[in-house]
Design a protein around this motif. Structure first.
Motif, PDB file in Angstrom:
ATOM      1  N   ARG A 160       0.993  -1.081   0.059  1.00  0.00           N
ATOM      2  CA  ARG A 160      -0.144   0.085  -0.018  1.00  0.00           C
ATOM      3  C   ARG A 160       0.948   1.153   0.093  1.00  0.00           C
ATOM      4  O   ARG A 160       2.029   1.199   0.447  1.00  0.00           O
ATOM      5  N   LEU A 161       0.332   2.241  -0.515  1.00  0.00           N
ATOM      6  CA  LEU A 161       1.037   3.552  -0.394  1.00  0.00           C
ATOM      7  C   LEU A 161       0.773   4.300   0.917  1.00  0.00           C
ATOM      8  O   LEU A 161      -0.484   4.321   1.330  1.00  0.00           O
ATOM      9  N   ASP A 162       1.849   4.778   1.552  1.00  0.00           N
ATOM     10  CA  ASP A 162       1.601   5.266   2.907  1.00  0.00           C
ATOM     11  C   ASP A 162       1.159   6.856   2.883  1.00  0.00           C
ATOM     12  O   ASP A 162       0.282   7.134   3.803  1.00  0.00           O
ATOM     13  N   ASN A 163       1.327   7.573   1.858  1.00  0.00           N
ATOM     14  CA  ASN A 163       0.965   8.951   2.103  1.00  0.00           C
ATOM     15  C   ASN A 163       0.827   9.402   0.517  1.00  0.00           C
ATOM     16  O   ASN A 163       1.695   9.534  -0.350  1.00  0.00           O
ATOM     17  N   PRO A 164      -0.740   9.502   0.290  1.00  0.00           N
ATOM     18  CA  PRO A 164      -1.774   9.155   1.221  1.00  0.00           C
ATOM     19  C   PRO A 164      -1.869   7.795   1.035  1.00  0.00           C
ATOM     20  O   PRO A 164      -1.588   6.949   0.226  1.00  0.00           O
ATOM     21  N   ARG A 165      -2.696   7.179   2.117  1.00  0.00           N
ATOM     22  CA  ARG A 165      -2.846   5.880   2.436  1.00  0.00           C
ATOM     23  C   ARG A 165      -3.761   5.300   1.220  1.00  0.00           C
ATOM     24  O   ARG A 165      -5.194   5.966   1.397  1.00  0.00           O
ATOM     25  N   ARG A 166      -3.448   4.578   0.093  1.00  0.00           N
ATOM     26  CA  ARG A 166      -4.378   4.271  -0.805  1.00  0.00           C
ATOM     27  C   ARG A 166      -3.645   2.958  -1.341  1.00  0.00           C
ATOM     28  O   ARG A 166      -2.487   2.717  -1.298  1.00  0.00           O
ATOM     29  N   PRO A 167      -4.472   2.131  -2.186  1.00  0.00           N
ATOM     30  CA  PRO A 167      -3.874   0.956  -2.855  1.00  0.00           C
ATOM     31  C   PRO A 167      -2.838   1.105  -3.847  1.00  0.00           C
ATOM     32  O   PRO A 167      -2.578   2.194  -4.277  1.00  0.00           O
ATOM     33  N   ILE A 168      -2.161   0.041  -3.831  1.00  0.00           N
ATOM     34  CA  ILE A 168      -1.347  -0.031  -4.892  1.00  0.00           C
ATOM     35  C   ILE A 168      -1.187  -1.335  -5.888  1.00  0.00           C
ATOM     36  O   ILE A 168      -1.642  -2.416  -5.412  1.00  0.00           O
ATOM     37  N   HIS A 169      -0.964  -1.421  -7.185  1.00  0.00           N
ATOM     38  CA  HIS A 169      -0.906  -2.525  -8.103  1.00  0.00           C
ATOM     39  C   HIS A 169       0.314  -3.417  -7.751  1.00  0.00           C
ATOM     40  O   HIS A 169       1.693  -2.672  -7.505  1.00  0.00           O
ATOM     41  N   HIS A 170       0.526  -4.667  -7.474  1.00  0.00           N
ATOM     42  CA  HIS A 170       1.546  -5.505  -7.423  1.00  0.00           C
ATOM     43  C   HIS A 170       1.005  -7.040  -7.703  1.00  0.00           C
ATOM     44  O   HIS A 170       0.092  -7.524  -7.918  1.00  0.00           O
ATOM     45  N   PRO A 171       2.148  -7.497  -8.526  1.00  0.00           N
ATOM     46  CA  PRO A 171       1.821  -8.841  -9.016  1.00  0.00           C
ATOM     47  C   PRO A 171       1.675 -10.118  -7.936  1.00  0.00           C
ATOM     48  O   PRO A 171       2.211  -9.871  -6.991  1.00  0.00           O
ATOM     49  N   VAL A 172       1.039 -11.115  -8.476  1.00  0.00           N
ATOM     50  CA  VAL A 172       0.763 -12.136  -7.382  1.00  0.00           C
ATOM     51  C   VAL A 172       0.740 -13.465  -8.233  1.00  0.00           C
ATOM     52  O   VAL A 172       0.273 -13.522  -9.480  1.00  0.00           O
ATOM     53  N   GLN A 173       1.470 -14.381  -7.797  1.00  0.00           N
ATOM     54  CA  GLN A 173       1.448 -15.610  -8.271  1.00  0.00           C
ATOM     55  C   GLN A 173       0.353 -16.637  -7.749  1.00  0.00           C
ATOM     56  O   GLN A 173       0.565 -16.969  -6.397  1.00  0.00           O
ATOM     57  N   LEU A 174      -0.409 -17.177  -8.489  1.00  0.00           N
ATOM     58  CA  LEU A 174      -1.308 -18.317  -8.029  1.00  0.00           C
ATOM     59  C   LEU A 174      -0.783 -19.494  -8.195  1.00  0.00           C
ATOM     60  O   LEU A 174      -0.225 -19.896  -9.133  1.00  0.00           O
ATOM     61  N   ASP A 175      -1.137 -20.475  -7.154  1.00  0.00           N
ATOM     62  CA  ASP A 175      -0.895 -21.897  -7.319  1.00  0.00           C
ATOM     63  C   ASP A 175      -1.575 -22.438  -8.565  1.00  0.00           C
ATOM     64  O   ASP A 175      -2.870 -22.409  -8.608  1.00  0.00           O
ATOM     65  N   ALA A 176      -1.181 -23.135  -9.361  1.00  0.00           N
ATOM     66  CA  ALA A 176      -1.855 -23.625 -10.614  1.00  0.00           C
ATOM     67  C   ALA A 176      -2.926 -24.779 -10.412  1.00  0.00           C
ATOM     68  O   ALA A 176      -3.845 -24.922 -11.139  1.00  0.00           O
ATOM     69  N   ASN A 177      -2.593 -25.259  -9.101  1.00  0.00           N
ATOM     70  CA  ASN A 177      -3.536 -26.381  -8.664  1.00  0.00           C
ATOM     71  C   ASN A 177      -4.739 -25.912  -7.694  1.00  0.00           C
ATOM     72  O   ASN A 177      -5.373 -26.504  -7.286  1.00  0.00           O
ATOM     73  N   SER A 178      -4.782 -24.860  -7.663  1.00  0.00           N
ATOM     74  CA  SER A 178      -5.707 -24.146  -6.538  1.00  0.00           C
ATOM     75  C   SER A 178      -7.202 -23.832  -7.571  1.00  0.00           C
ATOM     76  O   SER A 178      -7.206 -23.698  -8.486  1.00  0.00           O
ATOM     77  N   ARG A 179      -8.192 -23.678  -6.732  1.00  0.00           N
ATOM     78  CA  ARG A 179      -9.329 -23.373  -7.139  1.00  0.00           C
ATOM     79  C   ARG A 179      -9.463 -22.045  -7.472  1.00  0.00           C
ATOM     80  O   ARG A 179     -10.180 -21.668  -8.622  1.00  0.00           O
ATOM     81  N   LEU A 180      -8.560 -21.018  -6.801  1.00  0.00           N
ATOM     82  CA  LEU A 180      -8.602 -19.788  -7.219  1.00  0.00           C
ATOM     83  C   LEU A 180      -8.055 -19.458  -8.641  1.00  0.00           C
ATOM     84  O   LEU A 180      -8.670 -18.666  -9.444  1.00  0.00           O
ATOM     85  N   ALA A 181      -7.054 -20.209  -9.097  1.00  0.00           N
ATOM     86  CA  ALA A 181      -6.436 -19.977 -10.160  1.00  0.00           C
ATOM     87  C   ALA A 181      -7.463 -20.531 -11.354  1.00  0.00           C
ATOM     88  O   ALA A 181      -7.465 -20.071 -12.443  1.00  0.00           O
ATOM     89  N   THR A 182      -7.985 -21.665 -11.054  1.00  0.00           N
ATOM     90  CA  THR A 182      -9.118 -22.183 -11.895  1.00  0.00           C
ATOM     91  C   THR A 182     -10.038 -21.033 -12.199  1.00  0.00           C
ATOM     92  O   THR A 182     -10.775 -20.833 -13.414  1.00  0.00           O
ATOM     93  N   ILE A 183     -10.694 -20.717 -10.997  1.00  0.00           N
ATOM     94  CA  ILE A 183     -11.920 -19.530 -11.325  1.00  0.00           C
ATOM     95  C   ILE A 183     -11.179 -18.355 -11.993  1.00  0.00           C
ATOM     96  O   ILE A 183     -12.087 -17.851 -12.950  1.00  0.00           O
ATOM     97  N   MET A 184      -9.974 -17.814 -11.864  1.00  0.00           N
ATOM     98  CA  MET A 184      -9.689 -16.729 -12.296  1.00  0.00           C
ATOM     99  C   MET A 184      -8.802 -16.786 -13.864  1.00  0.00           C
ATOM    100  O   MET A 184      -8.590 -15.854 -14.581  1.00  0.00           O
ATOM    101  N   GLU A 185      -8.900 -18.344 -14.132  1.00  0.00           N
ATOM    102  CA  GLU A 185      -8.368 -18.706 -15.373  1.00  0.00           C
ATOM    103  C   GLU A 185      -6.929 -18.288 -15.705  1.00  0.00           C
ATOM    104  O   GLU A 185      -6.695 -17.953 -16.870  1.00  0.00           O
ATOM    105  N   GLN A 186      -5.874 -17.971 -14.557  1.00  0.00           N
ATOM    106  CA  GLN A 186      -4.709 -17.729 -14.976  1.00  0.00           C
ATOM    107  C   GLN A 186      -3.886 -17.827 -13.547  1.00  0.00           C
ATOM    108  O   GLN A 186      -4.489 -18.109 -12.446  1.00  0.00           O
TER     109      GLN A 186
END
Length: 106
Positions: free
Chosen positions: A4-30
């Protein structure tokens, strides 16, 4: 890695790696996604009956899934802040579909 960005407090983009065998990866299709993050705390230890299904590049746990329930998934990021991202919309559609299926059983 900033989650997160501290000043001002706001969201930030960043990459995330999903486990290929997860339900989450199946749902998100990547398995590689960019998330909107806005947190200063995170899961340190995965509890019994759960499994880590996504991590940020710095090793921070970003998503967990319950091994004993067909649709309990916890994400650390804010998918609602990515309304234009099809992968995040698939996550919401899957939640709505699972909820509808559960209600139909009653």
């Amino acid at each position: 890695m900033a989650h997160r960005l501290d000043n001002p407090r706001r969201p930030i983009h960043h990459p995330v790696q999903l486990d290929a065998n997860s339900r989450l990866a199946t749902i998100m299709e990547q398995t590689h996604i960019t998330v909107m993050s806005w947190h200063h705390q995170a899961i340190k230890t995965v509890p019994d009956g759960w499994r880590c299904m996504a991590k940020a590049a710095d090793g921070l746990l970003e998503a967990i899934e319950c091994l004993h329930h067909p649709w309990v998934i916890g994400v650390q990021w804010h998918p609602e802040l990515s309304p234009e991202d099809p992968a995040h919309q698939r996550l919401f559609r899957a939640l709505v579909a699972a909820s509808g299926a559960a209600i139909a059983k009653f």
